[in-house]
Design a protein around this motif. Structure first.
Motif, PDB file in Angstrom:
ATOM      1  N   UNK A  43    -115.298 104.405  37.821  1.00 16.68           N
ATOM      2  CA  UNK A  43    -115.992 104.190  36.548  1.00 16.68           C
ATOM      3  C   UNK A  43    -115.385 105.068  35.455  1.00 16.68           C
ATOM      4  N   UNK A  44    -115.187 106.338  35.757  1.00 20.37           N
ATOM      5  CA  UNK A  44    -114.752 107.282  34.719  1.00 20.37           C
ATOM      6  C   UNK A  44    -113.375 106.919  34.167  1.00 20.37           C
ATOM      7  N   UNK A  45    -112.393 106.701  35.044  1.00 25.32           N
ATOM      8  CA  UNK A  45    -111.026 106.472  34.556  1.00 25.32           C
ATOM      9  C   UNK A  45    -110.893 105.171  33.767  1.00 25.32           C
ATOM     10  N   UNK A  46    -111.305 104.022  34.336  1.00 20.44           N
ATOM     11  CA  UNK A  46    -111.117 102.792  33.555  1.00 20.44           C
ATOM     12  C   UNK A  46    -111.952 102.765  32.277  1.00 20.44           C
ATOM     13  N   UNK A  47    -113.183 103.331  32.299  1.00 17.92           N
ATOM     14  CA  UNK A  47    -113.915 103.279  31.027  1.00 17.92           C
ATOM     15  C   UNK A  47    -113.244 104.177  30.000  1.00 17.92           C
ATOM     16  N   UNK A  48    -112.690 105.311  30.458  1.00 18.00           N
ATOM     17  CA  UNK A  48    -111.935 106.154  29.526  1.00 18.00           C
ATOM     18  C   UNK A  48    -110.764 105.373  28.964  1.00 18.00           C
ATOM     19  N   UNK A  49    -110.122 104.596  29.824  1.00 16.11           N
ATOM     20  CA  UNK A  49    -108.987 103.798  29.370  1.00 16.11           C
ATOM     21  C   UNK A  49    -109.428 102.807  28.288  1.00 16.11           C
ATOM     22  N   UNK A  50    -110.566 102.152  28.514  1.00 22.39           N
ATOM     23  CA  UNK A  50    -111.052 101.190  27.514  1.00 22.39           C
ATOM     24  C   UNK A  50    -111.378 101.905  26.204  1.00 22.39           C
ATOM     25  N   UNK A  51    -112.059 103.075  26.323  1.00 22.59           N
ATOM     26  CA  UNK A  51    -112.409 103.835  25.113  1.00 22.59           C
ATOM     27  C   UNK A  51    -111.164 104.117  24.282  1.00 22.59           C
ATOM     28  N   UNK A  52    -110.123 104.607  24.944  1.00 20.93           N
ATOM     29  CA  UNK A  52    -108.910 105.000  24.242  1.00 20.93           C
ATOM     30  C   UNK A  52    -108.162 103.773  23.724  1.00 20.93           C
ATOM     31  N   UNK A  53    -108.043 102.758  24.597  1.00 21.67           N
ATOM     32  CA  UNK A  53    -107.256 101.581  24.228  1.00 21.67           C
ATOM     33  C   UNK A  53    -107.874 100.852  23.044  1.00 21.67           C
ATOM     34  N   UNK A  54    -109.186 100.906  22.906  1.00 21.62           N
ATOM     35  CA  UNK A  54    -109.839 100.227  21.789  1.00 21.62           C
ATOM     36  C   UNK A  54    -110.031 101.187  20.606  1.00 21.62           C
ATOM     37  N   UNK A  55    -110.512 102.390  20.896  1.00 25.51           N
ATOM     38  CA  UNK A  55    -110.886 103.313  19.821  1.00 25.51           C
ATOM     39  C   UNK A  55    -109.697 103.866  19.064  1.00 25.51           C
ATOM     40  N   UNK A  56    -108.661 104.286  19.784  1.00 26.81           N
ATOM     41  CA  UNK A  56    -107.539 104.960  19.131  1.00 26.81           C
ATOM     42  C   UNK A  56    -106.811 104.043  18.129  1.00 26.81           C
ATOM     43  N   UNK A  57    -106.448 102.805  18.522  1.00 25.55           N
ATOM     44  CA  UNK A  57    -105.797 101.945  17.517  1.00 25.55           C
ATOM     45  C   UNK A  57    -106.670 101.689  16.299  1.00 25.55           C
ATOM     46  N   UNK A  58    -107.975 101.490  16.526  1.00 28.60           N
ATOM     47  CA  UNK A  58    -108.864 101.270  15.382  1.00 28.60           C
ATOM     48  C   UNK A  58    -108.861 102.490  14.458  1.00 28.60           C
ATOM     49  N   UNK A  59    -108.897 103.676  15.056  1.00 28.42           N
ATOM     50  CA  UNK A  59    -108.878 104.907  14.269  1.00 28.42           C
ATOM     51  C   UNK A  59    -107.584 105.034  13.488  1.00 28.42           C
ATOM     52  N   UNK A  60    -106.468 104.711  14.141  1.00 29.01           N
ATOM     53  CA  UNK A  60    -105.161 104.792  13.471  1.00 29.01           C
ATOM     54  C   UNK A  60    -105.119 103.849  12.271  1.00 29.01           C
ATOM     55  N   UNK A  61    -105.567 102.612  12.504  1.00 27.25           N
ATOM     56  CA  UNK A  61    -105.500 101.615  11.432  1.00 27.25           C
ATOM     57  C   UNK A  61    -106.412 102.005  10.277  1.00 27.25           C
ATOM     58  N   UNK A  62    -107.658 102.373  10.600  1.00 26.19           N
ATOM     59  CA  UNK A  62    -108.612 102.736   9.547  1.00 26.19           C
ATOM     60  C   UNK A  62    -108.094 103.923   8.751  1.00 26.19           C
ATOM     61  N   UNK A  63    -107.588 104.934   9.448  1.00 26.58           N
ATOM     62  CA  UNK A  63    -107.124 106.140   8.774  1.00 26.58           C
ATOM     63  C   UNK A  63    -105.881 105.892   7.949  1.00 26.58           C
ATOM     64  N   UNK A  64    -104.941 105.092   8.464  1.00 22.80           N
ATOM     65  CA  UNK A  64    -103.668 104.909   7.771  1.00 22.80           C
ATOM     66  C   UNK A  64    -103.817 104.013   6.546  1.00 22.80           C
ATOM     67  N   UNK A  65    -104.534 102.887   6.725  1.00 17.36           N
ATOM     68  CA  UNK A  65    -104.649 101.976   5.595  1.00 17.36           C
ATOM     69  C   UNK A  65    -105.639 102.471   4.560  1.00 17.36           C
ATOM     70  N   UNK A  66    -106.732 103.098   5.013  1.00 15.07           N
ATOM     71  CA  UNK A  66    -107.742 103.559   4.075  1.00 15.07           C
ATOM     72  C   UNK A  66    -108.360 102.389   3.336  1.00 15.07           C
ATOM     73  N   UNK A  67    -108.973 102.656   2.207  1.00 18.16           N
ATOM     74  CA  UNK A  67    -109.502 101.617   1.330  1.00 18.16           C
ATOM     75  C   UNK A  67    -110.464 100.673   2.027  1.00 18.16           C
ATOM     76  N   UNK A  68    -110.311  99.374   1.740  1.00 19.43           N
ATOM     77  CA  UNK A  68    -111.253  98.370   2.233  1.00 19.43           C
ATOM     78  C   UNK A  68    -111.225  98.287   3.758  1.00 19.43           C
TER      79      UNK A  68
END
Lengths: 324, 317, 289
Positions: C90-115
């Motif tokens: 449970x711990x490893x794959x859910x961590x993988x999902x958290x990172x695989x989904x959360x990190x790209x979203x964070x990168x995109x939101x932070x880099x593009x900014x604005x809308x």
């Protein structure tokens, strides 16, 4: 002519331990000698890591661990600073010794108005009424070229431009009539027009008085145009010391020669290489002989084994080189 | 492709930064052109807009108005995907190599990156080219395997230059490339840039606050003040016969390392102006010793002087 | 001789790590114990995880059954050991999902900014506004009670935390010259995000990972306990606790207590490790030799 400051054989080391707990010593200052006559400005010049700022900190007794002064004498107006108790030394700092550092931000308290800082500093060192201290503060701000000083007394440090903040720092350094003004890179990062104003100010405050100033800088132009004396530092030693008109016009130490050649940027751009590739000396493992020997274009066998004789920093130009 | 016209043309570039209810007027109508192989110095003090102009040319900033043309193409409104095809031809070296090189990448990988992005070289050929570039900028090959924090400022600036010239750009923008370096290193880097200029024939826009540096490397000089070019001309014209009072003040504030050379010091009045509040007339008027009423009322355009390639924005000259 | 020196160095390194963060050392040891248990439970446990011993129902802990047996006659010690496998699964794959989904979203939101940033941040805020256990409960009961569903749901619910941490890191460095240099060099956006920004923004998210793995274990156990997660007879600790809960009143406390202790140790281990990592990566606490 009296000497304001005499520094003899200053040695400062950084002592630390490595991963396997062996003691390692970085020999940052290796016998610094300086002499500052009254009414004069001494330029201390050298590149990053030469020990310029460390020399200032050692003189002021503000070294922080792991830096430690291991040898040397410091004499201010005949008084030994190196053996003075910390409490007494503290009375000198900010009073008989004024300090201007590169970044005015670090020397001004952001929570205190400019005027209050100037008043407090006076009342910390002398018996003076608040009103008198205020009057002197306004007068000092006027002297350092702060426009409408009465209003600026009420300003917060962050409201000042870089040049204005540096003027206020100079006013603070001078408010208690110091005998010795030490300015460590006072104009680095300022625009050239502002730099000229600040340096003019320092010169006007020193020339013809019984005070003296040390300007620490990497800018040869500042030394050439504003200082009477110069000490060229390399790897924690003063390699050449003397009147600017002699040292900069007819340098005798190969390092001074190379440094002056490097200042001729037009020659550099057309392809003349002034120095062998600049590898900074390893302070943990300094050469036995002349510290400049590994980079020196005139190196001889003796340079690798014998340290060249100490320059005696009288008024005359002296140099630490076997072949000067 | 345009082969005879200027390589770069900036027309009436204006850049305002808005925020916090204030507007910083960083650029207020700058026009500039650079011919192929020409090296132009852009000098000015902090707040003069010189860095903004450099970033605008690289499209790191979007102009508020005005245009940037490269090789005859107006690239002002190009999308980043289209700009990318132009990137190999316009490169930049930043002021601080510590800040401008990715701290997580090895120096070799940083130099290789432009080759990876813009050439079809095989991995082996790229490595070979990286070593050749390192040799060209006198960077020891040992350093290619190191990270940014394991090299000195001078070594890193050599690496930045290697990275910038990897795609043999036609224009290299250098933003204060030597001002964070020690004197002897500065001389070495300038010597490198001087030889690259001759060898590759690339044009350079050299942004600096240091007139000595610009004098050493540039054919032509533009002096900026408060977001405008106040004087432009050949190196000889600017350094021997400066016309604008600001240029003269700037030159007189330069400190020669030779104590025998004493320039006549012109008085410097007041504080540098704030780009938040633009005066209606000449930006320098309130500090100028020879200003008159006319200087403060209407904008003053760059006007060519008799000898052709020397223009100045001053009605008193 | 060479061996002796390298031993000294390793010991010395451990000692220094201990000085900088004892939590990290203890936490990592506990997590290592968990991983070892999951790997070796097949060899060391005396019975099968779902092996029924008809003659040994609800026996008290003894030499034959260290943790006693449950109502079905299964050995609790064996089942607790096997539970480590579920914890890891449970711990490893859910961590993988958290990172695989959360990190790209964070990168995109932070880099593009604005809308782009505004929309993404608001969406994630809405997701965070739900009490996460209830959200997990609802989604898992709607999608079906399999390990994969539990893992994906836990991972998705926690992804916004990673998105937020990465986003704020990206915002703090996106104006730096090395990003400008990457643009000027002609990097496509994906390379700027993943080659240039990611390695410089991942530290905070990495330090967060063990803490969120501990959270995943707790949520999974909670789901199983309320009966929508992994079901008995699978030896998941939450399921074991649920199974044992009914015997507590009648005095057979061992059926629920031992899996409970195992769960606490595992969660504690991950939490300590996470706290330790944060100590180690916090620049304010960075003690340079």
């Amino acid at each position: 002519m009296t000497d304001i400051l005499k520094v003899r054989g200053l040695r400062t080391h950084f002592v630390s331990r490595n991963a396997v707990n062996e003691i390692r010593t970085a020999r940052a200052l290796n016998g610094v000698d300086l002499t500052l006559p009254a009414g004069r400005i001494l330029g201390v010049v050298g590149e990053t890591g030469a020990g310029k700022s460390l020399t200032v900190q050692t003189i002021l007794g503000t070294l922080k661990a792991p830096a430690e002064r291991v040898a040397g004498e410091i004499e201010l107006m005949g008084q030994r600073l190196d053996t003075m108790p910390e409490a007494e030394l503290n009375r000198h700092r900010g009073a008989t010794i004024g300090l201007v550092v590169q970044s005015p931000v670090t020397s001004l308290d952001p929570r205190v108005r400019v005027g209050d800082q100037l008043v407090r500093l006076q009342r910390a060192h002398r018996d003076i009424t608040r009103a008198d201290a205020r009057a002197r503060a306004i007068d000092m701000l006027k002297r350092v070229g702060v426009p409408s000083p009465q209003e600026r007394m009420k300003a917060w440090p962050h409201e000042l431009s870089g040049g204005m903040a540096q003027r206020v720092v100079i006013a603070m350094a001078l408010i208690n009539d110091p005998v010795l003004l030490i300015a460590d890179e006072p104009t680095t990062g300022l625009d050239v027009t502002v730099q000229a104003q600040i340096l003019d100010l320092i010169r006007d405050l020193i020339a013809g008085t019984d005070r003296g100033a040390i300007i620490v800088t990497h800018d040869l132009g500042v030394v050439a145009q504003y200082c009477e004396h110069v000490a060229v530092m390399y790897s924690g030693v003063v390699v050449e010391h003397g009147p600017v008109d002699e040292v900069f016009v007819a340098p005798r130490h190969p390092y001074t020669t190379a440094l002056l050649a490097a200042a001729d940027l037009a020659a550099a751009a057309t392809g003349r290489r002034p120095l062998p590739p600049s590898t900074p000396p390893n302070l943990y493992d300094l050469p036995a002989g002349c510290l400049f020997a590994p980079r020196c274009p005139k190196v001889q066998a003796v340079c690798a084994t014998e340290p060249p004789a100490k320059p005696s920093p009288s008024g005359q130009a002296e140099t630490r080189c076997h072949f000067a | 492709m345009n082969t005879t016209g200027p390589l770069l043309t900036v027309r009436d570039a204006v850049k305002h930064f808005r925020g916090g209810g204030r507007t910083v007027h960083a650029l207020n109508g700058v026009s500039l052109s650079i011919a192929p192989g020409e090296s132009v110095g852009l000098v000015g003090e902090s707040g003069s807009g010189k860095t903004t102009l450099g970033r605008l040319i690289l499209r790191l900033e979007q102009a508020t108005s005005g245009s940037v043309e490269f090789d005859g193409h107006d690239v002002t409104t190009w999308r980043e995907s289209r700009m990318r095809r132009l990137r190999p031809a316009v490169q930049m070296v930043f002021q601080s190599p510590y800040a401008s090189l990715n701290p997580r990448m090895k120096i070799g990988a940083l130099i290789e990156e432009p080759l990876k992005l813009h050439t079809t070289l095989s991995k082996d050929d790229r490595k070979k080219e990286v070593r050749a570039l390192a040799r060209r900028v006198a960077l020891s090959e040992v350093l290619l395997e190191r990270h940014v924090n394991q090299a000195s400022g001078g070594q890193l600036q050599r690496a930045s230059i290697a990275r910038a010239i990897a795609t043999r750009p036609k224009l290299l923008v250098l933003d204060e490339p030597t001002s964070s370096l020690d004197l002897s290193v500065r001389a070495e880097i300038l010597s490198l840039l001087g030889s690259l200029k001759e060898e590759h024939g690339m044009a350079m826009l050299f942004i600096s606050h240091d007139l000595d540096t610009v004098h050493a490397i540039c054919d032509r000089v533009c002096v900026m003040y408060l977001g405008r070019i106040v004087e432009t001309g050949s190196r000889e014209a600017i350094f021997r016969a400066p016309l604008h009072p600001y240029t003269r003040t700037l030159l007189s504030a330069q400190l020669s390392a030779d104590p025998r050379v004493t320039r006549e010091r012109l008085p410097i009045l007041g504080e540098p102006p704030s780009p938040l509040r633009l005066p209606p007339g000449c930006g320098y008027a309130e500090r100028c010793p020879i200003a008159e009423t006319a200087c403060t009322t209407k904008a003053i355009a760059l006007t060519a002087k008799a000898d052709g390639d020397h223009s100045v924005a001053c009605i008193k000259t | 001789m060479a061996i002796a020196i390298s031993e000294i160095r390793a010991g010395d390194r451990l000692a220094r790590l201990w000085r900088r963060s004892s939590s990290f050392v203890v936490g990592s040891a506990l997590v290592a114990l968990l991983v070892l248990t999951a790997l070796l439970c097949g060899f060391v446990s005396p019975y099968g995880p779902t092996q029924v011993l008809p003659n040994a129902i609800l026996q008290t802990p003894s030499a034959a059954h260290w943790f006693g047996t449950d109502g079905n006659g299964m050995d609790v010690f064996t089942r607790v050991l096997y539970g480590a496998r579920y914890a890891i699964a449970i711990a490893l794959p859910s961590a993988f999902v958290m990172v695989a989904v959360g990190v790209p979203l964070g990168l995109i939101a932070g880099y593009y900014g604005g809308v782009v940033d505004e929309v993404l941040t608001r969406m994630l805020d809405v997701l965070r506004a739900f009490p996460s256990i209830i959200l997990a409960l609802a989604v898992v009961s709607a999608t079906g009670q399999s390990l994969i569903n539990v893992v994906v749901v836990i991972g998705l619910i926690d992804a916004p935390i990673f998105a937020r941490v990465v986003r704020s890191e990206v915002i703090s460095i996106r104006r730096s010259d090395f990003v400008a240099s990457a643009v000027v060099t002609g990097n496509p956006t994906w390379r700027i995000l993943f080659v240039h920004l990611l390695p410089n923004t991942i530290k905070g998210a990495a330090a967060l990972l063990p803490l969120r793995m501990a959270w995943a274990l707790r949520v999974s156990a909670t789901l199983a306990f309320v009966g929508v997660g992994i079901q008995a007879p699978e030896p998941e600790w939450g399921a074991l606790i649920r199974q044992g809960a009914e015997y507590i009143i009648s005095g057979q406390h061992w059926v629920a207590m031992f899996p409970g202790i195992a769960l606490v140790i595992a969660v504690f281990g991950f939490n300590l490790m996470g706290d330790g990592l944060q100590e180690l990566t916090d620049p304010r606490l960075d003690v340079k030799k």
